[in-house]
Design a protein around this motif. Sequence first.
Motif, PDB file in Angstrom:
ATOM      1  N   ASP A   1       0.880  -1.058   0.018  1.00 31.97           N
ATOM      2  CA  ASP A   1       0.217  -0.082   0.035  1.00 31.97           C
ATOM      3  C   ASP A   1       0.995   1.197  -0.105  1.00 31.97           C
ATOM      4  OD1 ASP A   1      -2.265  -1.654  -0.060  1.00 31.97           O
ATOM      5  OD2 ASP A   1      -2.619  -1.332   2.242  1.00 31.97           O
TER       6      ASP A   1
ATOM      7  N   ARG B   1       2.369   1.711  -3.560  1.00 34.59           N
ATOM      8  CA  ARG B   1       1.183   2.181  -4.793  1.00 34.59           C
ATOM      9  C   ARG B   1       1.006   3.584  -4.253  1.00 34.59           C
ATOM     10  NH1 ARG B   1      -3.960  -0.609  -4.138  1.00 34.59           N
ATOM     11  NH2 ARG B   1      -4.209  -0.051  -6.064  1.00 34.59           N
TER      12      ARG B   1
ATOM     13  N   SER C   1       1.435   6.912  -6.740  1.00 33.54           N
ATOM     14  CA  SER C   1       0.802   7.770  -7.222  1.00 33.54           C
ATOM     15  C   SER C   1       1.519   9.310  -6.974  1.00 33.54           C
ATOM     16  CB  SER C   1      -0.411   7.848  -5.993  1.00 33.54           C
ATOM     17  OG  SER C   1      -1.123   8.869  -6.452  1.00 33.54           O
TER      18      SER C   1
ATOM     19  N   ASP D   1      -7.888   3.148 -14.630  1.00 39.45           N
ATOM     20  CA  ASP D   1      -8.646   3.662 -13.340  1.00 39.45           C
ATOM     21  C   ASP D   1      -8.279   3.340 -11.939  1.00 39.45           C
ATOM     22  OD1 ASP D   1     -10.318   4.964 -15.176  1.00 39.45           O
ATOM     23  OD2 ASP D   1     -11.815   3.236 -15.357  1.00 39.45           O
ATOM     24  N   ARG D   2      -7.251   2.389 -11.837  1.00 36.29           N
ATOM     25  CA  ARG D   2      -6.965   1.966 -10.585  1.00 36.29           C
ATOM     26  C   ARG D   2      -5.251   1.943 -10.824  1.00 36.29           C
ATOM     27  NH1 ARG D   2      -5.366  -3.347 -10.108  1.00 36.29           N
ATOM     28  NH2 ARG D   2      -6.013  -4.776 -11.404  1.00 36.29           N
ATOM     29  N   LEU D   3      -4.322   1.795  -9.648  1.00 37.71           N
ATOM     30  CA  LEU D   3      -3.178   1.610  -9.696  1.00 37.71           C
ATOM     31  C   LEU D   3      -2.840   0.359  -9.632  1.00 37.71           C
ATOM     32  CD1 LEU D   3      -1.895   4.124  -6.703  1.00 37.71           C
ATOM     33  CD2 LEU D   3      -0.972   4.109  -9.173  1.00 37.71           C
TER      34      LEU D   3
ATOM     35  N   THR E   1      -1.353  -3.640  -8.461  1.00 40.87           N
ATOM     36  CA  THR E   1      -1.198  -4.288  -7.265  1.00 40.87           C
ATOM     37  C   THR E   1      -0.273  -5.360  -7.787  1.00 40.87           C
ATOM     38  OG1 THR E   1      -2.859  -5.823  -7.501  1.00 40.87           O
ATOM     39  CG2 THR E   1      -3.686  -3.813  -6.560  1.00 40.87           C
TER      40      THR E   1
END
Length: 497
Positions: free
Chosen positions: A152, A155, A159, A342-344, A346
């Motif tokens: 986390d 990530r 960003s 739309d999302r980072l 993983t």
Amino acid sequence: MQLLGAPSVWATTLLGLAITVLALVAVWVKNRRGANYPPGPFPLPLIGNILHLDFNNFPDSLSKLRTKYGDIFSIDIFFEKTIVLNGYDAIKEALVTKSEDTSDRPSIPMFEHVGFHNGIAFNRYGHQWKEQRRFALYTLRNFGMGKKSIEDRVREEASYLCSAFQDEEGQPFDPYILLNNAVSNVICSIIFGDRFDYTDASFQRMIHLLRESFELASKPITQFYKLFPWLMNVPGPHQKHFQVIRTYLGFLEGIIQKHKDTWDPSIRRDFIDAFFEEMEKNKDNPNSTFSEKTLLYITADLFVAGTDTTSNTLRWSLLMMLHNPHIQEKVHKEIDRVIGRDRLPTIEDRSNMPYTNAVIHEVQRYGNILPMALLHMTYRDTNIQGFEIPKGATIIPNLTSVLKDGTIWKKPHQFYPEHFLDSDGKFVKQEAFIPFSAGRRICVGEQLARMDLFIFFTALLQRFEFYVPDKQPLPRHDPLFMFNFSPHPFQICLQVR
């Protein structure tokens, strides 16, 4: 006339005799090692084989000597007996199969002068090293290395990095500082319990100091410290390297002191707090290796290990995307298909992204960040592939000979992600993929580095298309040797996808 000429004749005779004696001594020293000592070029008195070596590109010198003397050969660097290991089989036998025999570190006066032998990376093989490495691994895992909690943080930092790249507004820029800052923040969150803003002047100063330290460490003067250690105490321009390191250590001392001033034994904020706990537990143990001095140098080791190699690899990855836009396009397509925009990313996405995973592995293979790993030394007499290696011999594991081996890799000197893909496009692990070295001295932060590389690289390629600034040629893609292999400085432009 004859009498006037006599001194000259005697001087010439004595000089010839002295050279002959020195040569005979050198032959005797070489022969007394035993018949099964690895072959190598004949060492000259005092200087050994340094004339065979190019200290501006040391790995290339080793590759040339390998063609003449084979996979295991010997060289003398001044008085230091050194064994160079080439090829996967020899390196695996030495570092893995016989890891107990080869896990020591040679004396490196340049680092000992500033205390780095008190950390983990350059510490001798023994009780202190074992205790501190065990503690470091255990504590790093407790703070999330290889787990969801640290993912986390990675990530979140990815960003921040993407936002900083986007703030460049498509103008040409050198990604060095931003990549270093982002990667550093991940290890900082574990060690210091906090991250640094990309505009933090003192932190950027430390990153510059680290870069300058690597540059200065590659200077020829450093090779003479072992032969003439007194040089390290003589005033002169070479003292700049020690000043840079001391400034870097001073920065870390300030952070440790702030932790000490605010330490609460009931709250464990980070690695430094965990170390303070161990100091407190062992305060009455005279054999304890937990001290503030040890903490300083372990912190310094972890910070460098968690920053330089990963950020360097990311620079190589962007450079390879500039040189191979067709590969960049394939990565973009896989990201769009598996993750979308739309999302980072993983770490779980990696198993569904064989091509991107192969590209990252190929960047590590091709970039070859640590071409000689870190030097090893034999802890006791050993035998490697039939050669007798005595205790105290320096060992150079030539990782280049594995990562660029034409018998293993189809295109060893080209960037070719298919090295890690089978005919169906599935990712294939390669046993000879050893950029983190191997054995007991393998990189402590390997798991964290793998996570950093995948999430940072994928996040950047998810958001941007990278290209060469207008009217500029493609940047150089040959390595710059500065204690490691890094790209030459380059600029990039980006476009938001």
